[in-house]
Design a protein around this motif. Structure first.
Motif, PDB file in Angstrom:
ATOM      1  N   THR A   8       0.836  -1.211   0.000  1.00  0.00           N
ATOM      2  CA  THR A   8       0.000   0.000   0.000  1.00  0.00           C
ATOM      3  C   THR A   8       0.864   1.252   0.000  1.00  0.00           C
ATOM      4  OG1 THR A   8      -1.715  -1.179   1.203  1.00  0.00           O
ATOM      5  CG2 THR A   8      -1.832   1.215   1.229  1.00  0.00           C
ATOM      6  N   ALA A   9       1.925   1.252   0.797  1.00  0.00           N
ATOM      7  CA  ALA A   9       2.824   2.413   0.840  1.00  0.00           C
ATOM      8  C   ALA A   9       3.509   2.626  -0.507  1.00  0.00           C
ATOM      9  CB  ALA A   9       3.851   2.240   1.951  1.00  0.00           C
ATOM     10  N   VAL A  10       3.923   1.528  -1.159  1.00  0.00           N
ATOM     11  CA  VAL A  10       4.562   1.641  -2.473  1.00  0.00           C
ATOM     12  C   VAL A  10       3.565   2.181  -3.501  1.00  0.00           C
ATOM     13  CG1 VAL A  10       5.551   0.280  -4.372  1.00  0.00           C
ATOM     14  CG2 VAL A  10       6.316  -0.105  -2.026  1.00  0.00           C
ATOM     15  N   ALA A  11       2.342   1.685  -3.482  1.00  0.00           N
ATOM     16  CA  ALA A  11       1.323   2.170  -4.424  1.00  0.00           C
ATOM     17  C   ALA A  11       1.015   3.647  -4.197  1.00  0.00           C
ATOM     18  CB  ALA A  11       0.051   1.332  -4.283  1.00  0.00           C
ATOM     19  N   GLU A  12       0.918   4.045  -2.938  1.00  0.00           N
ATOM     20  CA  GLU A  12       0.637   5.451  -2.628  1.00  0.00           C
ATOM     21  C   GLU A  12       1.802   6.332  -3.066  1.00  0.00           C
ATOM     22  OE1 GLU A  12       0.425   9.188  -0.995  1.00  0.00           O
ATOM     23  OE2 GLU A  12       1.933   7.797  -0.271  1.00  0.00           O
ATOM     24  N   ALA A  13       3.034   5.859  -2.839  1.00  0.00           N
ATOM     25  CA  ALA A  13       4.209   6.625  -3.260  1.00  0.00           C
ATOM     26  C   ALA A  13       4.239   6.765  -4.776  1.00  0.00           C
ATOM     27  CB  ALA A  13       5.481   5.958  -2.749  1.00  0.00           C
ATOM     28  N   GLN A  14       3.868   5.691  -5.479  1.00  0.00           N
ATOM     29  CA  GLN A  14       3.829   5.748  -6.941  1.00  0.00           C
ATOM     30  C   GLN A  14       2.777   6.750  -7.427  1.00  0.00           C
ATOM     31  OE1 GLN A  14       5.845   4.025  -9.160  1.00  0.00           O
ATOM     32  NE2 GLN A  14       4.953   5.454 -10.599  1.00  0.00           N
ATOM     33  N   LEU A  15       1.598   6.715  -6.848  1.00  0.00           N
ATOM     34  CA  LEU A  15       0.549   7.669  -7.231  1.00  0.00           C
ATOM     35  C   LEU A  15       0.964   9.103  -6.939  1.00  0.00           C
ATOM     36  CD1 LEU A  15      -2.634   5.766  -6.007  1.00  0.00           C
ATOM     37  CD2 LEU A  15      -1.928   6.172  -8.366  1.00  0.00           C
ATOM     38  N   ALA A  16       1.552   9.324  -5.777  1.00  0.00           N
ATOM     39  CA  ALA A  16       1.989  10.677  -5.422  1.00  0.00           C
ATOM     40  C   ALA A  16       3.110  11.147  -6.348  1.00  0.00           C
ATOM     41  CB  ALA A  16       2.446  10.711  -3.963  1.00  0.00           C
ATOM     42  N   SER A  17       4.039  10.253  -6.678  1.00  0.00           N
ATOM     43  CA  SER A  17       5.125  10.622  -7.597  1.00  0.00           C
ATOM     44  C   SER A  17       4.571  10.976  -8.972  1.00  0.00           C
ATOM     45  CB  SER A  17       6.129   9.474  -7.724  1.00  0.00           C
ATOM     46  OG  SER A  17       6.789   9.249  -6.511  1.00  0.00           O
ATOM     47  N   ASN A  18       3.647  10.160  -9.467  1.00  0.00           N
ATOM     48  CA  ASN A  18       3.041  10.451 -10.765  1.00  0.00           C
ATOM     49  C   ASN A  18       2.314  11.790 -10.743  1.00  0.00           C
ATOM     50  OD1 ASN A  18       3.973   8.080 -11.830  1.00  0.00           O
ATOM     51  ND2 ASN A  18       2.058   6.972 -11.568  1.00  0.00           N
ATOM     52  N   ASP A  19       1.621  12.070  -9.647  1.00  0.00           N
ATOM     53  CA  ASP A  19       0.920  13.347  -9.522  1.00  0.00           C
ATOM     54  C   ASP A  19       1.905  14.510  -9.539  1.00  0.00           C
ATOM     55  OD1 ASP A  19      -1.454  14.924  -9.127  1.00  0.00           O
ATOM     56  OD2 ASP A  19      -0.782  15.217  -7.053  1.00  0.00           O
ATOM     57  N   ARG A  20       3.003  14.361  -8.823  1.00  0.00           N
ATOM     58  CA  ARG A  20       4.013  15.432  -8.818  1.00  0.00           C
ATOM     59  C   ARG A  20       4.636  15.610 -10.195  1.00  0.00           C
ATOM     60  NH1 ARG A  20       4.628  13.504  -3.486  1.00  0.00           N
ATOM     61  NH2 ARG A  20       6.112  11.904  -4.117  1.00  0.00           N
ATOM     62  N   TYR A  21       4.894  14.484 -10.909  1.00  0.00           N
ATOM     63  CA  TYR A  21       5.423  14.583 -12.269  1.00  0.00           C
ATOM     64  C   TYR A  21       4.441  15.302 -13.184  1.00  0.00           C
ATOM     65  CZ  TYR A  21       9.268  11.300 -11.319  1.00  0.00           C
ATOM     66  OH  TYR A  21      10.387  10.697 -10.840  1.00  0.00           O
ATOM     67  N   LYS A  22       3.159  14.976 -13.068  1.00  0.00           N
ATOM     68  CA  LYS A  22       2.144  15.626 -13.908  1.00  0.00           C
ATOM     69  C   LYS A  22       2.047  17.112 -13.609  1.00  0.00           C
ATOM     70  CE  LYS A  22      -0.713  11.540 -14.600  1.00  0.00           C
ATOM     71  NZ  LYS A  22      -1.957  10.868 -14.236  1.00  0.00           N
ATOM     72  N   ARG A  23       2.050  17.456 -12.303  1.00  0.00           N
ATOM     73  CA  ARG A  23       1.988  18.884 -11.953  1.00  0.00           C
ATOM     74  C   ARG A  23       3.208  19.630 -12.471  1.00  0.00           C
ATOM     75  NH1 ARG A  23       0.836  18.940  -5.741  1.00  0.00           N
ATOM     76  NH2 ARG A  23       2.086  17.087  -5.965  1.00  0.00           N
ATOM     77  N   ALA A  47       4.962  18.841 -15.135  1.00  0.00           N
ATOM     78  CA  ALA A  47       4.799  18.952 -16.589  1.00  0.00           C
ATOM     79  C   ALA A  47       3.816  20.065 -16.938  1.00  0.00           C
ATOM     80  CB  ALA A  47       4.331  17.621 -17.170  1.00  0.00           C
ATOM     81  N   ILE A  48       2.717  20.140 -16.198  1.00  0.00           N
ATOM     82  CA  ILE A  48       1.738  21.212 -16.434  1.00  0.00           C
ATOM     83  C   ILE A  48       2.364  22.571 -16.165  1.00  0.00           C
ATOM     84  CG2 ILE A  48      -0.408  22.231 -15.554  1.00  0.00           C
ATOM     85  CD1 ILE A  48      -1.400  19.328 -15.140  1.00  0.00           C
ATOM     86  N   ARG A  49       3.117  22.668 -15.078  1.00  0.00           N
ATOM     87  CA  ARG A  49       3.784  23.923 -14.735  1.00  0.00           C
ATOM     88  C   ARG A  49       4.791  24.313 -15.821  1.00  0.00           C
ATOM     89  NH1 ARG A  49       4.397  22.869  -9.765  1.00  0.00           N
ATOM     90  NH2 ARG A  49       6.237  21.568 -10.020  1.00  0.00           N
ATOM     91  N   ASN A  50       5.548  23.336 -16.336  1.00  0.00           N
ATOM     92  CA  ASN A  50       6.517  23.616 -17.397  1.00  0.00           C
ATOM     93  C   ASN A  50       5.823  24.070 -18.673  1.00  0.00           C
ATOM     94  OD1 ASN A  50       8.697  23.001 -15.797  1.00  0.00           O
ATOM     95  ND2 ASN A  50       8.852  20.893 -16.507  1.00  0.00           N
TER      96      ASN A  50
END
Length: 164
Positions: free
Chosen positions: A74-89, A91-94
């Motif tokens: 669960t912690a790994v899945a949550e970390a993956q989702l949070a990382s993907n969200d940060r990457y997307k944000r 990219a949007i900011r860039n």
């Protein structure tokens, strides 16, 4: 296996591991903390649980291993989702920054073209004023000197096509 995984993460400085599994630095910290907590829980001896000092429940060590594995997953899945969200944000900011920079560049080019056109218009107005002055001088005093000025202005206009 876990020791090699943690050593690979620490040795790579989060660079290689980020590319392989897609976590950012904060995601790796979350995964590492979850693994550390799981190892502490796994190797801590707990054979019973006290319920507010009133009762005690015997608990075999092996019963907690699936729970620990589920918590780490669960912690790994949550970390993956949070990382993907940060990457997307990011990219949007860039994209927004690139769009704003492009808009600023276009506006600067437009201002440059407008300034160039304003300088050309001012130069044309000045030339027109000089032509008008020569014409008026010749009309007021048709002397040889003013006639020569008119011929000079005509030859200048013929040579440069009216844009001197």
């Amino acid at each position: 296996m876990v020791y090699w995984f943690v050593c690979t993460i620490l040795a790579s400085g989060f660079g290689l591991a980020t590319v392989v599994l897609g976590f950012d630095r904060q995601g790796w910290i979350t995964v590492f903390a979850a693994l550390l907590l799981a190892l502490i829980t796994l190797f801590t001896n707990y054979t019973h649980v006290d319920l507010l000092g009133a009762a005690s429940v015997d608990l075999p060590q092996q019963a907690g291993i699936p729970c620990i594995a589920a918590a780490v997953a669960t912690a790994v899945a949550e970390a993956q989702l949070a990382s993907n969200d940060r990457y997307k944000r990011a990219a949007i900011r860039n994209r927004a920054e690139n769009s704003a920079n492009e808009e600023r560049r276009r506006a600067e080019e437009a201002r440059g073209r407008a300034a160039t056109e304003a300088r050309r218009a001012a130069r044309r107005a000045q030339q027109q004023a000089q032509c008008n002055l020569v014409q008026l001088r010749h009309q007021l005093d048709p002397s040889e000197r003013n006639a020569r000025r008119v011929r000079d202005v005509i030859s200048l206009l013929e040579e440069y096509g009216g844009i001197a």
